[in-house]
Structures are given as structure tokens and as C-alpha cells.
Design a protein around this motif. Structure first.
Motif, PDB file in Angstrom:
ATOM      1  N   GLN A   4      44.986  40.093  27.214  1.00 17.86           N
ATOM      2  CA  GLN A   4      44.860  38.758  27.785  1.00 17.86           C
ATOM      3  C   GLN A   4      43.396  38.485  28.123  1.00 17.86           C
ATOM      4  O   GLN A   4      42.628  39.411  28.375  1.00 17.86           O
ATOM      5  N   LYS A   5      43.030  37.223  28.191  1.00 13.38           N
ATOM      6  CA  LYS A   5      41.687  36.821  28.587  1.00 13.38           C
ATOM      7  C   LYS A   5      41.581  36.897  30.109  1.00 13.38           C
ATOM      8  O   LYS A   5      42.448  36.373  30.817  1.00 13.38           O
ATOM      9  N   GLY A   6      40.525  37.519  30.594  1.00  8.89           N
ATOM     10  CA  GLY A   6      40.316  37.624  32.040  1.00  8.89           C
ATOM     11  C   GLY A   6      40.211  36.275  32.722  1.00  8.89           C
ATOM     12  O   GLY A   6      40.620  36.121  33.873  1.00  8.89           O
ATOM     13  N   LYS A   7      39.702  35.277  32.020  1.00  5.33           N
ATOM     14  CA  LYS A   7      39.555  33.952  32.611  1.00  5.33           C
ATOM     15  C   LYS A   7      40.906  33.291  32.909  1.00  5.33           C
ATOM     16  O   LYS A   7      40.979  32.345  33.671  1.00  5.33           O
ATOM     17  N   ASP A   8      41.986  33.807  32.301  1.00  7.00           N
ATOM     18  CA  ASP A   8      43.310  33.232  32.526  1.00  7.00           C
ATOM     19  C   ASP A   8      44.005  33.805  33.758  1.00  7.00           C
ATOM     20  O   ASP A   8      45.088  33.355  34.116  1.00  7.00           O
ATOM     21  N   LEU A   9      43.396  34.799  34.411  1.00 15.33           N
ATOM     22  CA  LEU A   9      43.897  35.318  35.681  1.00 15.33           C
ATOM     23  C   LEU A   9      43.398  34.351  36.747  1.00 15.33           C
ATOM     24  O   LEU A   9      42.199  34.267  37.010  1.00 15.33           O
ATOM     25  N   MET A  10      44.306  33.576  37.317  1.00 18.64           N
ATOM     26  CA  MET A  10      43.924  32.466  38.198  1.00 18.64           C
ATOM     27  C   MET A  10      44.294  32.739  39.650  1.00 18.64           C
ATOM     28  O   MET A  10      45.397  33.204  39.932  1.00 18.64           O
ATOM     29  N   VAL A  11      43.374  32.423  40.561  1.00 22.33           N
ATOM     30  CA  VAL A  11      43.630  32.480  42.000  1.00 22.33           C
ATOM     31  C   VAL A  11      43.715  31.044  42.480  1.00 22.33           C
ATOM     32  O   VAL A  11      42.816  30.241  42.239  1.00 22.33           O
ATOM     33  N   LYS A  12      44.822  30.729  43.164  1.00 23.40           N
ATOM     34  CA  LYS A  12      45.034  29.362  43.649  1.00 23.40           C
ATOM     35  C   LYS A  12      45.347  29.392  45.139  1.00 23.40           C
ATOM     36  O   LYS A  12      45.960  30.332  45.619  1.00 23.40           O
ATOM     37  N   ILE A  13      44.919  28.357  45.846  1.00 24.63           N
ATOM     38  CA  ILE A  13      45.172  28.222  47.270  1.00 24.63           C
ATOM     39  C   ILE A  13      45.754  26.837  47.517  1.00 24.63           C
ATOM     40  O   ILE A  13      45.338  25.863  46.882  1.00 24.63           O
ATOM     41  N   PRO A  94      48.569  36.068  33.353  1.00 22.21           N
ATOM     42  CA  PRO A  94      49.106  35.577  32.081  1.00 22.21           C
ATOM     43  C   PRO A  94      50.095  36.540  31.441  1.00 22.21           C
ATOM     44  O   PRO A  94      49.907  37.748  31.476  1.00 22.21           O
ATOM     45  N   ASP A  95      51.164  35.978  30.882  1.00 20.43           N
ATOM     46  CA  ASP A  95      52.238  36.729  30.218  1.00 20.43           C
ATOM     47  C   ASP A  95      52.908  37.753  31.131  1.00 20.43           C
ATOM     48  O   ASP A  95      53.538  38.679  30.656  1.00 20.43           O
ATOM     49  N   PHE A  96      52.746  37.598  32.443  1.00 18.60           N
ATOM     50  CA  PHE A  96      53.362  38.509  33.405  1.00 18.60           C
ATOM     51  C   PHE A  96      54.137  37.712  34.433  1.00 18.60           C
ATOM     52  O   PHE A  96      55.349  37.793  34.505  1.00 18.60           O
ATOM     53  N   GLY A  97      53.414  36.921  35.236  1.00 13.70           N
ATOM     54  CA  GLY A  97      54.097  36.132  36.243  1.00 13.70           C
ATOM     55  C   GLY A  97      53.161  35.569  37.284  1.00 13.70           C
ATOM     56  O   GLY A  97      51.940  35.678  37.192  1.00 13.70           O
ATOM     57  N   ALA A  98      53.771  34.974  38.295  1.00 12.65           N
ATOM     58  CA  ALA A  98      53.034  34.386  39.407  1.00 12.65           C
ATOM     59  C   ALA A  98      53.448  35.088  40.686  1.00 12.65           C
ATOM     60  O   ALA A  98      54.639  35.232  40.958  1.00 12.65           O
ATOM     61  N   ILE A  99      52.466  35.527  41.453  1.00 17.42           N
ATOM     62  CA  ILE A  99      52.705  36.144  42.750  1.00 17.42           C
ATOM     63  C   ILE A  99      52.294  35.112  43.785  1.00 17.42           C
ATOM     64  O   ILE A  99      51.170  34.595  43.730  1.00 17.42           O
ATOM     65  N   SER A 100      53.195  34.780  44.697  1.00 13.67           N
ATOM     66  CA  SER A 100      52.933  33.734  45.684  1.00 13.67           C
ATOM     67  C   SER A 100      53.276  34.216  47.078  1.00 13.67           C
ATOM     68  O   SER A 100      54.177  35.040  47.251  1.00 13.67           O
ATOM     69  N   THR A 123      37.679  37.767  49.717  1.00 19.87           N
ATOM     70  CA  THR A 123      38.777  38.727  49.778  1.00 19.87           C
ATOM     71  C   THR A 123      39.892  38.122  50.604  1.00 19.87           C
ATOM     72  O   THR A 123      39.661  37.638  51.712  1.00 19.87           O
ATOM     73  N   LEU A 124      41.095  38.132  50.050  1.00 19.33           N
ATOM     74  CA  LEU A 124      42.273  37.619  50.748  1.00 19.33           C
ATOM     75  C   LEU A 124      43.256  38.765  50.944  1.00 19.33           C
ATOM     76  O   LEU A 124      43.452  39.567  50.029  1.00 19.33           O
ATOM     77  N   GLU A 125      43.876  38.826  52.120  1.00 19.15           N
ATOM     78  CA  GLU A 125      44.860  39.861  52.430  1.00 19.15           C
ATOM     79  C   GLU A 125      46.211  39.204  52.675  1.00 19.15           C
ATOM     80  O   GLU A 125      46.275  38.153  53.338  1.00 19.15           O
ATOM     81  N   SER A 126      47.261  39.817  52.168  1.00 18.60           N
ATOM     82  CA  SER A 126      48.604  39.264  52.358  1.00 18.60           C
ATOM     83  C   SER A 126      48.943  39.226  53.847  1.00 18.60           C
ATOM     84  O   SER A 126      48.546  40.096  54.611  1.00 18.60           O
ATOM     85  N   ALA A 127      49.684  38.180  54.224  1.00 17.85           N
ATOM     86  CA  ALA A 127      50.025  37.969  55.632  1.00 17.85           C
ATOM     87  C   ALA A 127      51.525  37.757  55.809  1.00 17.85           C
ATOM     88  O   ALA A 127      51.974  37.159  56.781  1.00 17.85           O
ATOM     89  N   GLY A 128      52.306  38.239  54.871  1.00 13.41           N
ATOM     90  CA  GLY A 128      53.755  38.080  54.913  1.00 13.41           C
ATOM     91  C   GLY A 128      54.365  38.484  53.573  1.00 13.41           C
ATOM     92  O   GLY A 128      53.678  39.025  52.713  1.00 13.41           O
ATOM     93  N   ALA A 129      55.639  38.196  53.433  1.00 14.66           N
ATOM     94  CA  ALA A 129      56.359  38.554  52.218  1.00 14.66           C
ATOM     95  C   ALA A 129      55.852  37.762  51.015  1.00 14.66           C
ATOM     96  O   ALA A 129      55.575  36.564  51.128  1.00 14.66           O
ATOM     97  N   LEU A 130      55.737  38.441  49.883  1.00 16.66           N
ATOM     98  CA  LEU A 130      55.297  37.795  48.639  1.00 16.66           C
ATOM     99  C   LEU A 130      56.478  37.658  47.695  1.00 16.66           C
ATOM    100  O   LEU A 130      57.426  38.445  47.758  1.00 16.66           O
ATOM    101  N   SER A 131      56.401  36.671  46.835  1.00 16.97           N
ATOM    102  CA  SER A 131      57.450  36.488  45.831  1.00 16.97           C
ATOM    103  C   SER A 131      56.831  36.590  44.443  1.00 16.97           C
ATOM    104  O   SER A 131      55.640  36.396  44.264  1.00 16.97           O
ATOM    105  N   PHE A 132      57.675  36.913  43.481  1.00 13.61           N
ATOM    106  CA  PHE A 132      57.238  37.038  42.105  1.00 13.61           C
ATOM    107  C   PHE A 132      58.137  36.182  41.230  1.00 13.61           C
ATOM    108  O   PHE A 132      59.364  36.189  41.379  1.00 13.61           O
ATOM    109  N   ALA A 133      57.518  35.446  40.328  1.00 16.22           N
ATOM    110  CA  ALA A 133      58.265  34.650  39.353  1.00 16.22           C
ATOM    111  C   ALA A 133      57.694  34.954  37.978  1.00 16.22           C
ATOM    112  O   ALA A 133      56.491  34.810  37.754  1.00 16.22           O
ATOM    113  N   ALA A 134      58.542  35.396  37.060  1.00 22.18           N
ATOM    114  CA  ALA A 134      58.108  35.696  35.709  1.00 22.18           C
ATOM    115  C   ALA A 134      57.704  34.413  34.992  1.00 22.18           C
ATOM    116  O   ALA A 134      58.276  33.351  35.231  1.00 22.18           O
ATOM    117  N   LEU A 135      56.701  34.519  34.126  1.00 23.10           N
ATOM    118  CA  LEU A 135      56.262  33.353  33.336  1.00 23.10           C
ATOM    119  C   LEU A 135      56.888  33.398  31.957  1.00 23.10           C
ATOM    120  O   LEU A 135      57.165  34.406  31.404  1.00 23.10           O
TER     121      LEU A 135
END
Length: 135
Positions: A4-13, A94-100, A123-135
Motif C-alpha cells: 500500500q502507499k504510505g500516503k493512504d494511511l490517514m489520520v483524521k480528527i 488502506p485495504d485493512f480498516g478504520a480504527i476509531s 502524538t495522540l494517545e487512546s482515551a477509551g475503547a476503540l472500534s474497528f471497521a473493515a474496509l
């Protein structure tokens, strides 16, 4: 999953209504960690370590490095840090999923060389339960 292209690994807020891509990131990384709970005792089989399944604290850390690119996402990151907010974030792999889930900005650093651009590290640290959704 192929390469996969590294540029397709996206961080969103989240800005409260939608996810905004943290613009200008040149590198991104997510790390998942789980603390282990060691329950080894005198009668453990041949002195092999024993662990308690599902007992440790899990956490995720997102980090990125980039340059200033988009005033709106720059302001969103800056505001989240200086106000100590826990924000809903999403990482797209990409081709894996979204962690939210909820994250707090633990570090925000700026750097610049005399003959180069100003860059930032976040740097961001998790502050609760995370969910995963396959793409």
C-alpha cells in the motif's frame, strides 16, 4: 493485503460533525500495546511464564510528522492540544480498516532548520475503547 502507499494511511480528527484529515503529514504510525499480567507461580509447568488472558490494559498511540498545509486542520489540532480535549479520531489503514475512538493529543512539537520549512510532530494517545471497521 498487497503493498500500500504510505500516503493512504490517514489520520483524521473530528470537528464535532465530521472527520477532518490532519493535513500535511508526511509520516504516520499507529502502535497497539497491551500490558501483560504475569501469574507465574512456584508450580508453573517447568517454570514457564503464565499470563492471565484479557487482564492487561490496552492502549493505542498514533504519531505523525509533517508540515503546515491546511489552516483548518492545523487550528483543530492546536485547539485540541491547548484545550486538553479528548477528540474522536479515526485512522484509515488502506485495504485493512478504520480504527476509531477517543484520543488526546499527548505531544505537539515544532521544529525548523534555518534553510527549511517548519515541521510539526504530533502524538495522540487512546482515551477509551476503540472500534474497528473493515474496509
Amino acid at each position: 493485503m498487497g503493498a500500500q502507499k504510505g500516503k493512504d494511511l490517514m489520520v483524521k480528527i473530528s470537528d464535532g460533525s465530521t472527520y477532518v484529515t490532519v493535513a500535511g503529514l508526511r509520516s504516520r504510525r499507529i502502535a497497539f500495546n497491551a500490558e501483560l499480567v504475569d501469574i507465574t507461580h512456584a508450580e508453573s509447568a517447568e517454570r514457564w511464564r503464565e499470563l492471565l488472558a484479557g487482564a492487561g490494559v490496552r492502549r493505542a498511540s498514533i504519531s505523525g510528522r509533517g508540515l503546515f498545509k491546511d489552516a483548518a486542520s492545523d487550528a483543530l489540532v492546536r485547539s485540541a492540544f491547548f484545550n486538553g480535549l479528548i477528540s474522536d479520531c479515526q485512522l484509515i489503514v488502506p485495504d485493512f480498516g478504520a480504527i476509531s475512538g477517543p484520543f488526546q493529543i499527548a505531544a505537539l512539537e515544532f521544529a525548523g532548520e534555518h534553510n527549511g520549512e517548519v515541521t510539526f510532530d504530533v502524538t495522540l494517545e487512546s482515551a477509551g475503547a476503540l472500534s474497528f471497521a473493515a474496509l
